[in-house]
Design a protein around this motif. Structure first.
Motif, PDB file in Angstrom:
ATOM      1  N   LEU A   3       0.815  -1.214   0.000  1.00 58.11           N
ATOM      2  CA  LEU A   3       0.000   0.000   0.000  1.00 58.11           C
ATOM      3  C   LEU A   3       0.848   1.264   0.000  1.00 58.11           C
ATOM      4  O   LEU A   3       0.315   2.364  -0.143  1.00 58.11           O
ATOM      5  CB  LEU A   3      -0.914   0.006   1.225  1.00 58.11           C
ATOM      6  CG  LEU A   3      -1.969  -1.097   1.306  1.00 58.11           C
ATOM      7  CD1 LEU A   3      -2.759  -0.972   2.610  1.00 58.11           C
ATOM      8  CD2 LEU A   3      -2.908  -1.044   0.113  1.00 58.11           C
ATOM      9  N   TYR A   4       2.142   1.133   0.193  1.00 61.57           N
ATOM     10  CA  TYR A   4       3.035   2.291   0.216  1.00 61.57           C
ATOM     11  C   TYR A   4       4.304   1.961  -0.554  1.00 61.57           C
ATOM     12  O   TYR A   4       4.558   0.803  -0.900  1.00 61.57           O
ATOM     13  CB  TYR A   4       3.367   2.698   1.653  1.00 61.57           C
ATOM     14  CG  TYR A   4       3.910   1.569   2.504  1.00 61.57           C
ATOM     15  CD1 TYR A   4       5.270   1.292   2.555  1.00 61.57           C
ATOM     16  CD2 TYR A   4       3.055   0.779   3.262  1.00 61.57           C
ATOM     17  CE1 TYR A   4       5.764   0.262   3.317  1.00 61.57           C
ATOM     18  CE2 TYR A   4       3.546  -0.254   4.033  1.00 61.57           C
ATOM     19  CZ  TYR A   4       4.891  -0.511   4.061  1.00 61.57           C
ATOM     20  OH  TYR A   4       5.382  -1.547   4.825  1.00 61.57           O
ATOM     21  N   LYS A   5       5.121   2.995  -0.806  1.00 57.28           N
ATOM     22  CA  LYS A   5       6.319   2.822  -1.615  1.00 57.28           C
ATOM     23  C   LYS A   5       7.575   3.122  -0.798  1.00 57.28           C
ATOM     24  O   LYS A   5       7.541   3.883   0.165  1.00 57.28           O
ATOM     25  CB  LYS A   5       6.279   3.756  -2.833  1.00 57.28           C
ATOM     26  CG  LYS A   5       5.132   3.476  -3.785  1.00 57.28           C
ATOM     27  CD  LYS A   5       5.138   4.455  -4.945  1.00 57.28           C
ATOM     28  CE  LYS A   5       3.989   4.191  -5.909  1.00 57.28           C
ATOM     29  NZ  LYS A   5       3.979   5.163  -7.037  1.00 57.28           N
ATOM     30  N   CYS A 107       3.845   1.459  10.907  1.00 55.78           N
ATOM     31  CA  CYS A 107       3.211   2.774  10.858  1.00 55.78           C
ATOM     32  C   CYS A 107       2.790   3.121   9.429  1.00 55.78           C
ATOM     33  O   CYS A 107       1.656   3.574   9.203  1.00 55.78           O
ATOM     34  CB  CYS A 107       4.156   3.835  11.405  1.00 55.78           C
ATOM     35  SG  CYS A 107       3.511   5.516  11.304  1.00 55.78           S
ATOM     36  N   ALA A 108       3.675   2.925   8.460  1.00 54.67           N
ATOM     37  CA  ALA A 108       3.346   3.239   7.060  1.00 54.67           C
ATOM     38  C   ALA A 108       2.132   2.438   6.603  1.00 54.67           C
ATOM     39  O   ALA A 108       1.235   2.972   5.921  1.00 54.67           O
ATOM     40  CB  ALA A 108       4.550   2.955   6.166  1.00 54.67           C
ATOM     41  N   TRP A 109       2.085   1.174   6.985  1.00 60.80           N
ATOM     42  CA  TRP A 109       0.954   0.316   6.637  1.00 60.80           C
ATOM     43  C   TRP A 109      -0.331   0.834   7.278  1.00 60.80           C
ATOM     44  O   TRP A 109      -1.379   0.912   6.618  1.00 60.80           O
ATOM     45  CB  TRP A 109       1.262  -1.109   7.087  1.00 60.80           C
ATOM     46  CG  TRP A 109       0.149  -2.096   6.918  1.00 60.80           C
ATOM     47  CD1 TRP A 109      -0.316  -2.634   5.753  1.00 60.80           C
ATOM     48  CD2 TRP A 109      -0.633  -2.684   7.972  1.00 60.80           C
ATOM     49  NE1 TRP A 109      -1.332  -3.523   6.021  1.00 60.80           N
ATOM     50  CE2 TRP A 109      -1.541  -3.573   7.360  1.00 60.80           C
ATOM     51  CE3 TRP A 109      -0.636  -2.553   9.357  1.00 60.80           C
ATOM     52  CZ2 TRP A 109      -2.463  -4.324   8.101  1.00 60.80           C
ATOM     53  CZ3 TRP A 109      -1.538  -3.297  10.099  1.00 60.80           C
ATOM     54  CH2 TRP A 109      -2.445  -4.169   9.478  1.00 60.80           C
ATOM     55  N   THR A 110      -0.271   1.231   8.535  1.00 58.32           N
ATOM     56  CA  THR A 110      -1.448   1.765   9.229  1.00 58.32           C
ATOM     57  C   THR A 110      -1.985   2.997   8.509  1.00 58.32           C
ATOM     58  O   THR A 110      -3.190   3.131   8.272  1.00 58.32           O
ATOM     59  CB  THR A 110      -1.114   2.114  10.689  1.00 58.32           C
ATOM     60  OG1 THR A 110      -0.680   0.927  11.374  1.00 58.32           O
ATOM     61  CG2 THR A 110      -2.311   2.703  11.413  1.00 58.32           C
ATOM     62  N   ILE A 266       7.923  -8.463   7.081  1.00 60.06           N
ATOM     63  CA  ILE A 266       7.946  -9.566   6.110  1.00 60.06           C
ATOM     64  C   ILE A 266       6.793  -9.442   5.116  1.00 60.06           C
ATOM     65  O   ILE A 266       6.928  -9.850   3.961  1.00 60.06           O
ATOM     66  CB  ILE A 266       7.988 -10.952   6.784  1.00 60.06           C
ATOM     67  CG1 ILE A 266       6.746 -11.220   7.638  1.00 60.06           C
ATOM     68  CG2 ILE A 266       9.255 -11.093   7.633  1.00 60.06           C
ATOM     69  CD1 ILE A 266       6.647 -12.666   8.115  1.00 60.06           C
ATOM     70  N   LYS A 267       5.676  -8.880   5.538  1.00 54.31           N
ATOM     71  CA  LYS A 267       4.581  -8.612   4.596  1.00 54.31           C
ATOM     72  C   LYS A 267       5.081  -7.684   3.490  1.00 54.31           C
ATOM     73  O   LYS A 267       4.844  -7.927   2.294  1.00 54.31           O
ATOM     74  CB  LYS A 267       3.399  -7.978   5.331  1.00 54.31           C
ATOM     75  CG  LYS A 267       2.171  -7.686   4.471  1.00 54.31           C
ATOM     76  CD  LYS A 267       1.074  -7.035   5.312  1.00 54.31           C
ATOM     77  CE  LYS A 267      -0.257  -6.944   4.590  1.00 54.31           C
ATOM     78  NZ  LYS A 267      -0.250  -6.111   3.386  1.00 54.31           N
ATOM     79  N   THR A 268       5.789  -6.636   3.876  1.00 55.77           N
ATOM     80  CA  THR A 268       6.332  -5.693   2.899  1.00 55.77           C
ATOM     81  C   THR A 268       7.328  -6.373   1.973  1.00 55.77           C
ATOM     82  O   THR A 268       7.297  -6.177   0.747  1.00 55.77           O
ATOM     83  CB  THR A 268       7.002  -4.517   3.629  1.00 55.77           C
ATOM     84  OG1 THR A 268       6.030  -3.853   4.441  1.00 55.77           O
ATOM     85  CG2 THR A 268       7.602  -3.526   2.640  1.00 55.77           C
ATOM     86  N   ALA A 269       8.225  -7.170   2.548  1.00 55.71           N
ATOM     87  CA  ALA A 269       9.225  -7.862   1.735  1.00 55.71           C
ATOM     88  C   ALA A 269       8.573  -8.788   0.721  1.00 55.71           C
ATOM     89  O   ALA A 269       8.972  -8.842  -0.455  1.00 55.71           O
ATOM     90  CB  ALA A 269      10.182  -8.644   2.636  1.00 55.71           C
ATOM     91  N   LEU A 270       7.582  -9.538   1.164  1.00 56.17           N
ATOM     92  CA  LEU A 270       6.878 -10.441   0.256  1.00 56.17           C
ATOM     93  C   LEU A 270       6.199  -9.670  -0.872  1.00 56.17           C
ATOM     94  O   LEU A 270       6.279 -10.056  -2.041  1.00 56.17           O
ATOM     95  CB  LEU A 270       5.847 -11.254   1.043  1.00 56.17           C
ATOM     96  CG  LEU A 270       6.429 -12.315   1.992  1.00 56.17           C
ATOM     97  CD1 LEU A 270       5.398 -12.705   3.052  1.00 56.17           C
ATOM     98  CD2 LEU A 270       6.885 -13.545   1.218  1.00 56.17           C
ATOM     99  N   VAL A 278      -1.261 -10.702   0.425  1.00 51.24           N
ATOM    100  CA  VAL A 278      -0.596 -10.952   1.701  1.00 51.24           C
ATOM    101  C   VAL A 278      -1.348 -10.192   2.792  1.00 51.24           C
ATOM    102  O   VAL A 278      -1.450  -8.964   2.753  1.00 51.24           O
ATOM    103  CB  VAL A 278       0.879 -10.493   1.694  1.00 51.24           C
ATOM    104  CG1 VAL A 278       1.568 -10.908   2.992  1.00 51.24           C
ATOM    105  CG2 VAL A 278       1.626 -11.071   0.487  1.00 51.24           C
ATOM    106  N   LYS A 279      -1.865 -10.913   3.763  1.00 50.13           N
ATOM    107  CA  LYS A 279      -2.581 -10.302   4.878  1.00 50.13           C
ATOM    108  C   LYS A 279      -1.754 -10.436   6.163  1.00 50.13           C
ATOM    109  O   LYS A 279      -0.820 -11.235   6.236  1.00 50.13           O
ATOM    110  CB  LYS A 279      -3.951 -10.956   5.060  1.00 50.13           C
ATOM    111  CG  LYS A 279      -4.931 -10.686   3.921  1.00 50.13           C
ATOM    112  CD  LYS A 279      -6.272 -11.340   4.189  1.00 50.13           C
ATOM    113  CE  LYS A 279      -7.319 -10.920   3.154  1.00 50.13           C
ATOM    114  NZ  LYS A 279      -6.948 -11.333   1.795  1.00 50.13           N
ATOM    115  N   LEU A 280      -2.134  -9.656   7.167  1.00 55.24           N
ATOM    116  CA  LEU A 280      -1.470  -9.693   8.470  1.00 55.24           C
ATOM    117  C   LEU A 280      -2.411 -10.277   9.509  1.00 55.24           C
ATOM    118  O   LEU A 280      -3.581  -9.877   9.585  1.00 55.24           O
ATOM    119  CB  LEU A 280      -1.060  -8.281   8.897  1.00 55.24           C
ATOM    120  CG  LEU A 280      -0.345  -8.183  10.254  1.00 55.24           C
ATOM    121  CD1 LEU A 280       1.081  -8.689  10.146  1.00 55.24           C
ATOM    122  CD2 LEU A 280      -0.372  -6.756  10.783  1.00 55.24           C
TER     123      LEU A 280
END
Length: 302
Positions: A3-5, A107-110, A266-270, A278-280
């Protein structure tokens, strides 16, 4: 897709210099494991920060009804927290933490889950400092240099991004978790296997049956994510092969950890490696260990 870069230190400096129509707001989200006895918020106020940064407290903007740490807030709580920081919907947000990439991805994901765009993740603050880019080392008394705003988002992607305890329990009880999902745990391997204690007193170590270890340190290089999908894919593949773990691209994936912080790493890495859907599991091991029947607290590698 994340969702972010990612944004490099140099690109951040260029963005701050060139952007004239919108504010570029650095967001410090430093959070430490409780056993370190360190305080990210106090360091923000006393030590250093990127100029004009705000401090986003993941232990402050959270679900206050939950017994588990820093669970995702509801939309009203998120909007109130952003308003207190003086953030506006037009701001370009660049998230970092003083460790490197530890709590910043969370934080970025939130921010992105509740619809803010654009959101960047600085890759990373340590490299930013090493490159001699500008820092504010004056003492602060407030977590934001801005006046309060009226932040109003009506976006909530929680249902798309999060797996609940109830969902996990049904899959484990039916024996279908590993059949239907790739599930990776970002904690250090000895905590996953049950050989090392959890940092939270009284919480047993071990893992959810059907999960595989993917320590967050394995997906980072000196605290940084790889800067291309190909490099990220190779880093992941190298670890998975060495650990005798598998990633089936036909299955959706669930990431978890201790309390939902390093799970986002790891969600971001994947996602950077091109893994889709990919969900958390936000409650992660802390919720599972506190709620699940002890027979579902697995030990060892599998």
């Amino acid at each position: 897709m994340s969702l972010y870069k990612l944004i490099s230190p140099k690109s951040l400096a260029d963005l701050v210099r060139k952007e004239t129509s919108r504010r570029v707001v650095p967001v410090d989200s430093t959070w430490y494991m409780p056993n370190t006895k360190k305080d990210g918020k106090q360091e923000f106020l006393d030590v250093e920060r990127i100029a004009n940064a705000v401090y986003f407290d993941i232990d402050g903007v959270k679900d206050h009804s939950s017994p588990y740490p820093h669970m995702l807030p509801d939309l009203a709580t998120f909007n109130a927290g952003m308003s207190q920081l003086g953030i506006t919907s037009s701001d370009i947000l660049v998230v970092y933490d003083r460790i490197g990439n530890f709590s910043a991805p969370r934080c970025a994901w939130t921010l992105a889950v509740f619809g803010h765009q654009p959101v960047y993740l600085l890759n990373n603050f340590i490299a930013y400092k090493q490159q001699g880019l500008p820092l504010d080392t004056s003492k602060r008394t407030a977590v934001s240099p801005f006046q309060p705003s009226t932040y109003e988002s009506n976006v909530d992607l929680t249902s798309q991004e999060v797996v609940s305890y109830e969902d996990m329990l049904k899959l484990v009880e039916s024996g279908e978790l590993a059949l239907k999902y790739n599930v990776f745990d970002a904690r250090a391997l000895p905590r996953f296997t049950g050989e090392a204690s959890e940092p939270r007193p009284g919480l047993p170590s071990g893992h959810v049956p059907g999960t595989q270890p993917l320590p967050y340190s394995a997906v980072l290089s000196e605290g940084c994510f790889e800067d291309s999908p190909e490099k990220m894919q190779k880093r992941l593949q190298d670890y998975l092969e060495s650990a005798n773990c598998t990633l089936d691209s036909r299955k959706p994936t669930i990431a978890m950890c201790g309390t939902g912080v390093s799970g986002v790493i790891i969600k971001t890495a994947l996602e950077l490696a091109g893994v889709k859907d990919v969900k958390l599991y936000d409650g992660s091991w802390t919720e599972w260990a506190m709620r699940a029947d002890p027979k579902y607290l697995a030990k060892g590698r599998k």
